[in-house]
Scaffold this motif. Structure first.
Motif, PDB file in Angstrom:
ATOM      1  N   GLU A  82       0.826  -1.202   0.000  1.00  0.00           N
ATOM      2  CA  GLU A  82       0.000   0.000   0.000  1.00  0.00           C
ATOM      3  C   GLU A  82       0.862   1.255   0.000  1.00  0.00           C
ATOM      4  O   GLU A  82       0.599   2.207  -0.738  1.00  0.00           O
ATOM      5  N   ALA A  83       1.929   1.248   0.817  1.00  0.00           N
ATOM      6  CA  ALA A  83       2.778   2.431   0.923  1.00  0.00           C
ATOM      7  C   ALA A  83       3.587   2.675  -0.348  1.00  0.00           C
ATOM      8  O   ALA A  83       3.789   3.820  -0.760  1.00  0.00           O
ATOM      9  N   ALA A  84       4.042   1.591  -0.984  1.00  0.00           N
ATOM     10  CA  ALA A  84       4.943   1.726  -2.124  1.00  0.00           C
ATOM     11  C   ALA A  84       4.226   2.014  -3.432  1.00  0.00           C
ATOM     12  O   ALA A  84       4.768   2.704  -4.305  1.00  0.00           O
ATOM     13  N   ALA A  85       3.019   1.491  -3.597  1.00  0.00           N
ATOM     14  CA  ALA A  85       2.368   1.528  -4.904  1.00  0.00           C
ATOM     15  C   ALA A  85       1.250   2.551  -5.024  1.00  0.00           C
ATOM     16  O   ALA A  85       0.720   2.756  -6.108  1.00  0.00           O
ATOM     17  N   THR A  86       0.876   3.196  -3.924  1.00  0.00           N
ATOM     18  CA  THR A  86      -0.237   4.137  -3.984  1.00  0.00           C
ATOM     19  C   THR A  86       0.217   5.519  -3.539  1.00  0.00           C
ATOM     20  O   THR A  86       1.285   5.686  -2.949  1.00  0.00           O
ATOM     21  N   GLY A  87      -0.608   6.510  -3.822  1.00  0.00           N
ATOM     22  CA  GLY A  87      -0.306   7.868  -3.379  1.00  0.00           C
ATOM     23  C   GLY A  87       0.657   8.601  -4.293  1.00  0.00           C
ATOM     24  O   GLY A  87       0.997   8.143  -5.397  1.00  0.00           O
ATOM     25  N   ASP A  88       1.106   9.739  -3.826  1.00  0.00           N
ATOM     26  CA  ASP A  88       2.001  10.612  -4.580  1.00  0.00           C
ATOM     27  C   ASP A  88       3.356   9.941  -4.785  1.00  0.00           C
ATOM     28  O   ASP A  88       3.986   9.501  -3.825  1.00  0.00           O
ATOM     29  N   ALA A  89       3.806   9.878  -6.029  1.00  0.00           N
ATOM     30  CA  ALA A  89       5.094   9.251  -6.340  1.00  0.00           C
ATOM     31  C   ALA A  89       6.243   9.945  -5.623  1.00  0.00           C
ATOM     32  O   ALA A  89       7.243   9.308  -5.256  1.00  0.00           O
ATOM     33  N   ARG A  90       6.136  11.257  -5.405  1.00  0.00           N
ATOM     34  CA  ARG A  90       7.220  12.006  -4.782  1.00  0.00           C
ATOM     35  C   ARG A  90       7.479  11.566  -3.345  1.00  0.00           C
ATOM     36  O   ARG A  90       8.603  11.722  -2.828  1.00  0.00           O
ATOM     37  N   THR A  91       6.461  11.026  -2.697  1.00  0.00           N
ATOM     38  CA  THR A  91       6.611  10.601  -1.302  1.00  0.00           C
ATOM     39  C   THR A  91       6.529   9.080  -1.128  1.00  0.00           C
ATOM     40  O   THR A  91       6.437   8.591  -0.005  1.00  0.00           O
ATOM     41  N   ALA A  92       6.582   8.345  -2.243  1.00  0.00           N
ATOM     42  CA  ALA A  92       6.460   6.882  -2.169  1.00  0.00           C
ATOM     43  C   ALA A  92       7.600   6.265  -1.364  1.00  0.00           C
ATOM     44  O   ALA A  92       7.376   5.386  -0.520  1.00  0.00           O
ATOM     45  N   ALA A  93       8.825   6.715  -1.617  1.00  0.00           N
ATOM     46  CA  ALA A  93       9.969   6.155  -0.897  1.00  0.00           C
ATOM     47  C   ALA A  93       9.867   6.452   0.591  1.00  0.00           C
ATOM     48  O   ALA A  93      10.075   5.572   1.433  1.00  0.00           O
ATOM     49  N   ARG A  94       9.534   7.689   0.916  1.00  0.00           N
ATOM     50  CA  ARG A  94       9.385   8.076   2.325  1.00  0.00           C
ATOM     51  C   ARG A  94       8.300   7.220   2.995  1.00  0.00           C
ATOM     52  O   ARG A  94       8.470   6.753   4.131  1.00  0.00           O
ATOM     53  N   GLY A  95       7.188   7.017   2.315  1.00  0.00           N
ATOM     54  CA  GLY A  95       6.109   6.219   2.878  1.00  0.00           C
ATOM     55  C   GLY A  95       6.515   4.782   3.125  1.00  0.00           C
ATOM     56  O   GLY A  95       6.191   4.198   4.170  1.00  0.00           O
ATOM     57  N   ALA A  96       7.226   4.191   2.158  1.00  0.00           N
ATOM     58  CA  ALA A  96       7.656   2.799   2.304  1.00  0.00           C
ATOM     59  C   ALA A  96       8.691   2.653   3.416  1.00  0.00           C
ATOM     60  O   ALA A  96       8.681   1.676   4.172  1.00  0.00           O
ATOM     61  N   ILE A  97       9.587   3.619   3.512  1.00  0.00           N
ATOM     62  CA  ILE A  97      10.616   3.586   4.559  1.00  0.00           C
ATOM     63  C   ILE A  97       9.968   3.623   5.938  1.00  0.00           C
ATOM     64  O   ILE A  97      10.294   2.822   6.826  1.00  0.00           O
ATOM     65  N   HIS A  98       9.030   4.521   6.130  1.00  0.00           N
ATOM     66  CA  HIS A  98       8.358   4.622   7.428  1.00  0.00           C
ATOM     67  C   HIS A  98       7.458   3.410   7.683  1.00  0.00           C
ATOM     68  O   HIS A  98       7.318   2.975   8.836  1.00  0.00           O
ATOM     69  N   ALA A  99       6.867   2.852   6.637  1.00  0.00           N
ATOM     70  CA  ALA A  99       6.022   1.665   6.801  1.00  0.00           C
ATOM     71  C   ALA A  99       6.856   0.466   7.247  1.00  0.00           C
ATOM     72  O   ALA A  99       6.461  -0.286   8.152  1.00  0.00           O
TER      73      ALA A  99
END
Length: 204
Positions: A82-99
Motif C-alpha cells: 500500500e505504501a509503495a504503490a499508492t499515493g504521490d510518487a514524490r513521497t512513495a519512498a518516504r512512505g515505504a521507509i516509514h512503513a
C-alpha cells in the motif's frame, strides 16, 4: 443431523483454530524466552495442550517458527504494498521507509524472528523448501522498497537494485539499535534519523 459436508466444514474450522492457538502460544513463548531457548514443552504449556497435540501440525519449533515468520512477512508485504504503490510518487519512498520501520518497531518478536532468517542461521528442521520460500517472501518485501524508490527517483533498474539493498541494510541496522535501546544511549531518535535519511534521499 448435520450433513457430511457440514461436519467436514466444522472439522476444518476446528483444526484451523487448534493450529492458530498453537501459533499464538508459540509467539508468546518466543517473545518471552527467545527462539533458541524455546521448547515444544513450553509452547504446549502455554497453549494448554500436550506436546503430542502439537506434532500433528508441526514437526518441531523450527517449523512453528517458519509458519510464524511466513505470516509476518505476508503482513509486512501487505503493509509495504500500500505504501509503495499508492499515493504521490514524490513521497512513495518516504512512505515505504516509514512503513517498513514502523512495522518492525511495533513488533519486537516479529523482528527477532526475522533476524533469525536474515542472519542465515539455517534453523535445523526448517527444510530447504521452507527456507527458500521464506527468503523469497523476504525478497518480495525488499523489492517493494525498490518499487517505492523507483517511483520517487528516476533511477535505472541497476541503481534501484543496489539502493534497495542499501536501504534494507540501513533499516535493519536502525531497528536493531532501536530494539536494543542503543539509540537512546547514543542520544538519537529513530524518527529524526529516518526523516534525515528520507530528506537526503529526496535531494539526490
Amino acid at each position: 443431523m448435520p450433513s457430511p459436508s457440514a461436519r467436514s466444514g466444522r472439522s476444518e474450522r476446528l483444526n484451523a483454530l487448534r493450529r492458530q492457538l498453537i501459533l499464538d502460544a508459540a509467539q508468546r513463548v518466543f517473545e518471552r524466552d527467545g527462539l533458541e531457548k524455546t521448547t515444544i514443552r513450553a509452547i504446549a504449556a502455554e497453549a494448554g495442550c500436550t506436546t503430542g497435540a502439537i506434532y500433528p501440525w508441526f514437526a518441531g519449533k523450527e517449523t512453528i517458527y517458519g509458519a510464524l515468520l511466513e505470516e509476518s512477512l505476508q503482513r509486512l508485504h501487505a503493509c509495504l504494498s500500500e505504501a509503495a504503490a499508492t499515493g504521490d510518487a514524490r513521497t512513495a519512498a518516504r512512505g515505504a521507509i516509514h512503513a517498513f520501520f514502523g512495522y518492525y518497531a511495533e513488533r519486537r518478536t516479529d523482528f527477532s524472528l526475522g533476524m533469525y532468517l536474515f542472519q542465515g542461521l539455517g534453523p535445523r528442521g526448517l527444510g530447504r523448501d521452507m527456507d527458500e520460500r521464506l527468503n523469497a517472501r523476504l525478497r518480495q518485501c525488499v523489492d517493494l522498497l525498490g518499487l517505492a524508490l523507483s517511483r520517487t527517483k528516476s533511477w535505472e533498474a541497476a541503481t534501484v537494485e543496489v539502493e534497495q539493498m542499501n536501504l534494507f541494510t540501513y533499516l535493519m541496522g536502525l531497528l536493531l539499535l532501536q530494539h536494543t535501546h542503543r539509540l537512546k544511549s547514543l542520544g538519537q531518535r529513530a524518527e529524526a534519523l529516518l526523516d534525515n535519511y528520507c530528506h537526503a534521499l529526496e535531494q539526490r
